[in-house]
Scaffold this motif. Structure first.
Motif, PDB file in Angstrom:
ATOM      1  N   ILE A  15     -41.722  -4.773  26.160  1.00 45.67           N
ATOM      2  CA  ILE A  15     -40.737  -5.782  25.760  1.00 45.67           C
ATOM      3  C   ILE A  15     -41.159  -6.424  24.445  1.00 45.67           C
ATOM      4  N   LEU A  16     -42.444  -6.764  24.330  1.00 42.42           N
ATOM      5  CA  LEU A  16     -42.949  -7.382  23.100  1.00 42.42           C
ATOM      6  C   LEU A  16     -42.796  -6.457  21.900  1.00 42.42           C
ATOM      7  N   GLN A  17     -42.938  -5.161  22.103  1.00 45.87           N
ATOM      8  CA  GLN A  17     -42.792  -4.202  21.006  1.00 45.87           C
ATOM      9  C   GLN A  17     -41.340  -4.041  20.577  1.00 45.87           C
ATOM     10  N   LYS A  18     -40.420  -4.181  21.511  1.00 41.27           N
ATOM     11  CA  LYS A  18     -39.010  -3.917  21.222  1.00 41.27           C
ATOM     12  C   LYS A  18     -38.222  -5.148  20.768  1.00 41.27           C
ATOM     13  N   HIS A  19     -38.781  -6.336  20.955  1.00 45.58           N
ATOM     14  CA  HIS A  19     -38.061  -7.557  20.612  1.00 45.58           C
ATOM     15  C   HIS A  19     -38.930  -8.440  19.726  1.00 45.58           C
ATOM     16  N   ASP A  20     -38.278  -9.205  18.868  1.00 44.26           N
ATOM     17  CA  ASP A  20     -39.015 -10.148  18.034  1.00 44.26           C
ATOM     18  C   ASP A  20     -39.740 -11.152  18.916  1.00 44.26           C
ATOM     19  N   THR A  21     -41.028 -11.320  18.683  1.00 44.88           N
ATOM     20  CA  THR A  21     -41.800 -12.236  19.526  1.00 44.88           C
ATOM     21  C   THR A  21     -41.388 -13.689  19.318  1.00 44.88           C
ATOM     22  N   ASN A  22     -40.691 -13.975  18.230  1.00 43.50           N
ATOM     23  CA  ASN A  22     -40.227 -15.350  18.035  1.00 43.50           C
ATOM     24  C   ASN A  22     -38.996 -15.656  18.874  1.00 43.50           C
ATOM     25  N   GLY A  38     -49.130 -17.854  35.414  1.00 44.80           N
ATOM     26  CA  GLY A  38     -48.329 -17.228  34.365  1.00 44.80           C
ATOM     27  C   GLY A  38     -48.883 -17.507  32.984  1.00 44.80           C
ATOM     28  N   ILE A  39     -49.333 -18.733  32.759  1.00 44.89           N
ATOM     29  CA  ILE A  39     -49.938 -19.093  31.472  1.00 44.89           C
ATOM     30  C   ILE A  39     -51.219 -18.294  31.255  1.00 44.89           C
ATOM     31  N   GLU A  40     -52.051 -18.222  32.258  1.00 51.76           N
ATOM     32  CA  GLU A  40     -53.291 -17.440  32.147  1.00 51.76           C
ATOM     33  C   GLU A  40     -52.997 -15.963  31.880  1.00 51.76           C
ATOM     34  N   TYR A  41     -51.955 -15.461  32.512  1.00 50.20           N
ATOM     35  CA  TYR A  41     -51.564 -14.069  32.308  1.00 50.20           C
ATOM     36  C   TYR A  41     -51.222 -13.831  30.839  1.00 50.20           C
ATOM     37  N   ILE A  42     -50.427 -14.724  30.245  1.00 49.25           N
ATOM     38  CA  ILE A  42     -50.067 -14.588  28.832  1.00 49.25           C
ATOM     39  C   ILE A  42     -51.312 -14.699  27.962  1.00 49.25           C
ATOM     40  N   LYS A  43     -52.179 -15.650  28.263  1.00 52.73           N
ATOM     41  CA  LYS A  43     -53.409 -15.833  27.475  1.00 52.73           C
ATOM     42  C   LYS A  43     -54.307 -14.603  27.508  1.00 52.73           C
ATOM     43  N   ASN A  44     -54.239 -13.833  28.590  1.00 51.26           N
ATOM     44  CA  ASN A  44     -55.107 -12.659  28.734  1.00 51.26           C
ATOM     45  C   ASN A  44     -54.468 -11.352  28.280  1.00 51.26           C
ATOM     46  N   GLU A  49     -53.404 -13.533  18.927  1.00 50.53           N
ATOM     47  CA  GLU A  49     -53.374 -14.926  19.364  1.00 50.53           C
ATOM     48  C   GLU A  49     -52.109 -15.640  18.901  1.00 50.53           C
ATOM     49  N   ASP A  50     -51.611 -15.311  17.697  1.00 47.02           N
ATOM     50  CA  ASP A  50     -50.412 -15.989  17.214  1.00 47.02           C
ATOM     51  C   ASP A  50     -49.192 -15.645  18.069  1.00 47.02           C
ATOM     52  N   VAL A  51     -49.148 -14.452  18.632  1.00 44.47           N
ATOM     53  CA  VAL A  51     -48.056 -14.072  19.534  1.00 44.47           C
ATOM     54  C   VAL A  51     -48.134 -14.907  20.811  1.00 44.47           C
ATOM     55  N   LYS A  52     -49.327 -15.062  21.344  1.00 39.55           N
ATOM     56  CA  LYS A  52     -49.500 -15.886  22.549  1.00 39.55           C
ATOM     57  C   LYS A  52     -49.082 -17.333  22.280  1.00 39.55           C
ATOM     58  N   THR A  53     -49.466 -17.851  21.117  1.00 36.78           N
ATOM     59  CA  THR A  53     -49.127 -19.217  20.746  1.00 36.78           C
ATOM     60  C   THR A  53     -47.618 -19.390  20.630  1.00 36.78           C
ATOM     61  N   GLN A  54     -46.956 -18.385  20.055  1.00 44.91           N
ATOM     62  CA  GLN A  54     -45.492 -18.428  19.958  1.00 44.91           C
ATOM     63  C   GLN A  54     -44.867 -18.497  21.350  1.00 44.91           C
ATOM     64  N   ILE A  55     -45.266 -17.570  22.217  1.00 43.66           N
ATOM     65  CA  ILE A  55     -44.676 -17.464  23.551  1.00 43.66           C
ATOM     66  C   ILE A  55     -44.950 -18.716  24.382  1.00 43.66           C
ATOM     67  N   LEU A  56     -46.149 -19.264  24.270  1.00 39.70           N
ATOM     68  CA  LEU A  56     -46.546 -20.389  25.114  1.00 39.70           C
ATOM     69  C   LEU A  56     -46.111 -21.753  24.592  1.00 39.70           C
ATOM     70  N   GLY A  57     -45.473 -21.814  23.423  1.00 34.27           N
ATOM     71  CA  GLY A  57     -45.050 -23.135  22.984  1.00 34.27           C
ATOM     72  C   GLY A  57     -44.276 -23.209  21.684  1.00 34.27           C
ATOM     73  N   GLU A  58     -44.746 -22.526  20.662  1.00 39.15           N
ATOM     74  CA  GLU A  58     -44.104 -22.666  19.354  1.00 39.15           C
ATOM     75  C   GLU A  58     -42.627 -22.282  19.379  1.00 39.15           C
ATOM     76  N   ASN A  59     -42.289 -21.205  20.060  1.00 43.28           N
ATOM     77  CA  ASN A  59     -40.899 -20.766  20.094  1.00 43.28           C
ATOM     78  C   ASN A  59     -40.009 -21.776  20.812  1.00 43.28           C
ATOM     79  N   ALA A  60     -40.504 -22.368  21.874  1.00 41.21           N
ATOM     80  CA  ALA A  60     -39.733 -23.382  22.603  1.00 41.21           C
ATOM     81  C   ALA A  60     -39.528 -24.626  21.738  1.00 41.21           C
TER      82      ALA A  60
END
Length: 70
Positions: A15-22, A38-44, A49-60
């Motif tokens: 999914i991450l490869q096929k869609h913009d991570t933002n 779920g948060i730990e899963y994303i972190k691992n 790291e910038d993709v994780k940061t986007q998903i876990l907060g920046e995009n929202a």
């Protein structure tokens, strides 16, 4: 919708490869799953790291502020 309880890590990475991570955000609307897990899963995930940061907060934050990145 994604839940680490329902699809494999390979499926999520696809999914991450096929869609913009933002365009992907972490969110929860119920107590039926463990948000902390779920948060730990994303972190691992084996992604930058910038993709994780986007998903876990920046995009929202961008979405709530009306800042839509193309």
């Amino acid at each position: 919708m994604y839940s680490h309880n329902y699809i494999t890590q390979d499926m999520f990475l696809n999914i991450l490869q096929k869609h913009d991570t933002n365009k992907i955000i972490f969110a929860t609307d119920s107590p039926w799953s463990d948000a902390g897990a779920g948060i730990e899963y994303i972190k691992n995930l084996p992604v930058q790291e910038d993709v994780k940061t986007q998903i876990l907060g920046e995009n929202a934050i961008d979405l709530m502020n009306g800042n839509f990145r193309e």
